[in-house]
Scaffold this motif. Sequence first.
Motif, PDB file in Angstrom:
ATOM      1  N   PRO A   1      84.297  24.652  17.661  1.00 31.16           N
ATOM      2  CA  PRO A   1      84.844  25.831  18.361  1.00 31.16           C
ATOM      3  C   PRO A   1      84.899  25.684  19.872  1.00 31.16           C
ATOM      4  O   PRO A   1      85.872  26.106  20.508  1.00 31.16           O
ATOM      5  N   TYR A   2      83.885  25.069  20.485  1.00 34.62           N
ATOM      6  CA  TYR A   2      83.884  24.963  21.939  1.00 34.62           C
ATOM      7  C   TYR A   2      84.885  23.912  22.434  1.00 34.62           C
ATOM      8  O   TYR A   2      85.439  24.042  23.532  1.00 34.62           O
ATOM      9  N   LEU A   3      85.128  22.878  21.635  1.00 35.83           N
ATOM     10  CA  LEU A   3      86.131  21.894  22.033  1.00 35.83           C
ATOM     11  C   LEU A   3      87.530  22.501  21.953  1.00 35.83           C
ATOM     12  O   LEU A   3      88.399  22.213  22.785  1.00 35.83           O
ATOM     13  N   LEU A   4      87.767  23.356  20.961  1.00 33.81           N
ATOM     14  CA  LEU A   4      89.043  24.065  20.884  1.00 33.81           C
ATOM     15  C   LEU A   4      89.226  24.977  22.099  1.00 33.81           C
ATOM     16  O   LEU A   4      90.334  25.127  22.624  1.00 33.81           O
ATOM     17  N   ALA A   5      88.124  25.593  22.538  1.00 37.99           N
ATOM     18  CA  ALA A   5      88.191  26.446  23.730  1.00 37.99           C
ATOM     19  C   ALA A   5      88.555  25.626  24.966  1.00 37.99           C
ATOM     20  O   ALA A   5      89.357  26.062  25.807  1.00 37.99           O
ATOM     21  N   TRP A   6      87.988  24.419  25.089  1.00 40.86           N
ATOM     22  CA  TRP A   6      88.334  23.536  26.207  1.00 40.86           C
ATOM     23  C   TRP A   6      89.806  23.131  26.124  1.00 40.86           C
ATOM     24  O   TRP A   6      90.505  23.078  27.152  1.00 40.86           O
ATOM     25  N   ALA A   7      90.278  22.836  24.920  1.00 39.92           N
ATOM     26  CA  ALA A   7      91.679  22.436  24.756  1.00 39.92           C
ATOM     27  C   ALA A   7      92.620  23.536  25.221  1.00 39.92           C
ATOM     28  O   ALA A   7      93.632  23.283  25.900  1.00 39.92           O
ATOM     29  N   GLU A   8      92.296  24.769  24.887  1.00 42.16           N
ATOM     30  CA  GLU A   8      93.118  25.894  25.305  1.00 42.16           C
ATOM     31  C   GLU A   8      93.044  26.106  26.813  1.00 42.16           C
ATOM     32  O   GLU A   8      94.055  26.378  27.474  1.00 42.16           O
ATOM     33  N   ALA A   9      91.850  25.964  27.386  1.00 42.61           N
ATOM     34  CA  ALA A   9      91.673  26.196  28.820  1.00 42.61           C
ATOM     35  C   ALA A   9      92.379  25.138  29.667  1.00 42.61           C
ATOM     36  O   ALA A   9      92.935  25.446  30.728  1.00 42.61           O
TER      37      ALA A   9
ATOM     38  N   PRO B   1      81.818  33.687  30.443  1.00 43.24           N
ATOM     39  CA  PRO B   1      80.562  34.357  30.806  1.00 43.24           C
ATOM     40  C   PRO B   1      79.336  33.860  30.046  1.00 43.24           C
ATOM     41  O   PRO B   1      78.211  34.120  30.460  1.00 43.24           O
ATOM     42  N   THR B   2      79.541  33.167  28.924  1.00 43.56           N
ATOM     43  CA  THR B   2      78.405  32.786  28.082  1.00 43.56           C
ATOM     44  C   THR B   2      78.480  31.315  27.667  1.00 43.56           C
ATOM     45  O   THR B   2      79.510  30.659  27.823  1.00 43.56           O
ATOM     46  N   ALA B   3      77.353  30.842  27.098  1.00 42.04           N
ATOM     47  CA  ALA B   3      77.258  29.525  26.421  1.00 42.04           C
ATOM     48  C   ALA B   3      77.641  28.352  27.313  1.00 42.04           C
ATOM     49  O   ALA B   3      78.222  27.377  26.839  1.00 42.04           O
ATOM     50  N   GLU B   4      77.292  28.409  28.593  1.00 46.38           N
ATOM     51  CA  GLU B   4      77.629  27.298  29.490  1.00 46.38           C
ATOM     52  C   GLU B   4      77.002  25.991  29.013  1.00 46.38           C
ATOM     53  O   GLU B   4      77.649  24.943  29.034  1.00 46.38           O
TER      54      GLU B   4
ATOM     55  N   ALA C   1      69.722  23.614  31.975  1.00 43.87           N
ATOM     56  CA  ALA C   1      68.627  23.708  31.010  1.00 43.87           C
ATOM     57  C   ALA C   1      68.853  24.896  30.086  1.00 43.87           C
ATOM     58  O   ALA C   1      69.249  25.980  30.523  1.00 43.87           O
ATOM     59  N   ALA C   2      68.644  24.661  28.796  1.00 44.12           N
ATOM     60  CA  ALA C   2      68.771  25.747  27.825  1.00 44.12           C
ATOM     61  C   ALA C   2      67.572  26.681  27.968  1.00 44.12           C
ATOM     62  O   ALA C   2      66.426  26.233  28.059  1.00 44.12           O
ATOM     63  N   THR C   3      67.842  27.955  27.987  1.00 42.42           N
ATOM     64  CA  THR C   3      66.766  28.943  28.127  1.00 42.42           C
ATOM     65  C   THR C   3      66.828  29.943  26.976  1.00 42.42           C
ATOM     66  O   THR C   3      67.285  31.081  27.163  1.00 42.42           O
TER      67      THR C   3
END
Length: 391
Positions: free
Chosen positions: A99-107, A129-132, A166-168
């Motif tokens: 899902p996040y790679l598809l988001a990058w492709a669209e962006a 805004p989220t999941a950086e 860093a993941a928090t």
Amino acid sequence: MRIARGREVFVIERRIGSGARKKITLDVRTEREALAELALFERDPLAYRTKKQTRQERAADAGGLQLDAPTLEAFSADARAKVARGELSESHVRHTLQPYLLAWAEALGGRDLRTVTLSELHRVLDGWPTAEHKRIVTLKAFTAWARKKGKLDRKDDPTLDLAVPAATPRPVADRAYTVATLEAFYAALTSWYYAPGYRGDAVVGPNDLVKVDLQPVRDVFVLRAKCGMHGTEIERLARGEGSIRVLENEGEIAGTLVFPHKKGGEHVVSVDAQALAAARRLQATGKAPDRVATGRAVARVVERHPELAGFAFQNLRHSFITLGASGRVVTARAGGVPLELLSQVAGHTSTTTTRRHYLGAHIPPMVVLPLRLANEGDPKIPERKRKRGAK
């Protein structure tokens, strides 16, 4: 040399040929590098290309590296192969990489990654805004794969200097639900009719109504909330990659579930009658509801019960761990001895041998939570048979 946006910019300006003036902005940082580029320019002004122009032309000749459908499919195929080898989890591939790679492709809109700058990547991230953390990890995983496959050179990779924050994660206690919330949500997981024209798990006509049976979703809920199982573990068990053992005359322990552990080997969980019935139903159908199906069920419940907004199945395991502090431990009447002790009695030099040969026959202790999951749609659990003479 001139100043632009607070930094030095080096420019070559020359008249060439019949007197035409040529101005070239150099992609260099120091005066020494600028002088080296000037020497190359003076050697052949008409053929001169900056480093950036050279990279862009080389990328164009090679077809570039876009996040297009064929490239994404090749990356996904490689990720699935890693899942088969145990190098990646199926959940990570399905719920993070894809899902996040598809988001990058669209962006990025079909941009050649070789021409994308680090500052452009940061601007894209600023718009989300989220999941950086997951978004950056996903893009760096893709570019690392592209470098390995010879599709991208290190000097053209804009993600090399893209730092992973860093993941928090929130503390487990903050992600856990109360007994009252768990019981209320489970009771609200009743079957419903979809409106005409719905296109989901079933094909419907314009005048059709489709009833959706949420029993499989409730079964997953039971195993996650009462046993603390991962969703991927339930999926493997449902596919028949594990075994279910029904027990008699073992007190509250009605059976054991044996399934492959994500880090190799097997894992055994003792379960009560409700969880045993849930596991058997899922294995009979051969599959467990996926994240989409459970998410749709959650959305439907929240629609009717707004006070349950924010509920997520992935937090059921956190709830099990948190509520376990107020639970109690139940051992089987015929075999609740820890494997470590059995290994010593048997004379094994380590528990590895004991686990390999006897784990499936072992009945581990069971944690019983102060939790009563009841739903009007649940099948009645048949009374368990007792051995003659059992109390």
